[in-house]
Design an enzyme around this catalytic site. Structure first.
Site, PDB file in Angstrom:
ATOM      1  N   ARG A   5       0.830  -1.214   0.000  1.00 54.30           N
ATOM      2  CA  ARG A   5       0.000   0.000   0.000  1.00 54.30           C
ATOM      3  C   ARG A   5       0.864   1.263   0.000  1.00 54.30           C
ATOM      4  NH1 ARG A   5      -3.410  -0.227   5.034  1.00 54.30           N
ATOM      5  NH2 ARG A   5      -1.558  -1.311   5.736  1.00 54.30           N
ATOM      6  N   ASN A  36      -6.375  -2.432   2.335  1.00 52.90           N
ATOM      7  CA  ASN A  36      -6.401  -3.890   2.432  1.00 52.90           C
ATOM      8  C   ASN A  36      -7.839  -4.376   2.532  1.00 52.90           C
ATOM      9  OD1 ASN A  36      -3.622  -4.250   2.407  1.00 52.90           O
ATOM     10  ND2 ASN A  36      -3.436  -4.249   4.626  1.00 52.90           N
TER      11      ASN A  36
END
Length: 91
Positions: free
Chosen positions: A18, A36
């Site tokens: 990320r 996520n």
């Protein structure tokens, strides 16, 4: 301008995916979010020029994280996505 929603599968959680995605987005002046998912995938919403989004998609497919490995990416254009002013990592 182009808006896309992406779901990325593979080794994409617990490997800095990320944060590296955010760095790639910032470099390409793409805005949006990355988060996520409970199933182990990562969801991305991205907004930018056609050219920048195309480059961003390629970086995501290649895995912006050296420890990550992307096995599948579902990409959907979604003109109704919010237009963010920055790129944020959520959850």
């Amino acid at each position: 301008m182009r808006k896309v929603r992406m779901n990325v599968q593979g080794r994409v959680q617990g490997v800095g995916f990320r944060y590296m995605t955010k760095m790639a987005a910032d470099d390409l002046e793409v805005t949006g979010t990355v988060r996520n998912e409970d199933d182990g995938s990562v969801s991305i919403e991205a907004f930018g020029t056609e050219e920048n989004i195309d480059q961003f998609i390629q970086k995501v497919k290649d895995s912006p994280s050296p420890a990550g490995r992307v096995t599948y990416v579902d990409i959907q254009d979604d003109p109704l996505l919010e237009e963010y002013t920055t790129f944020r990592v959520t959850n």
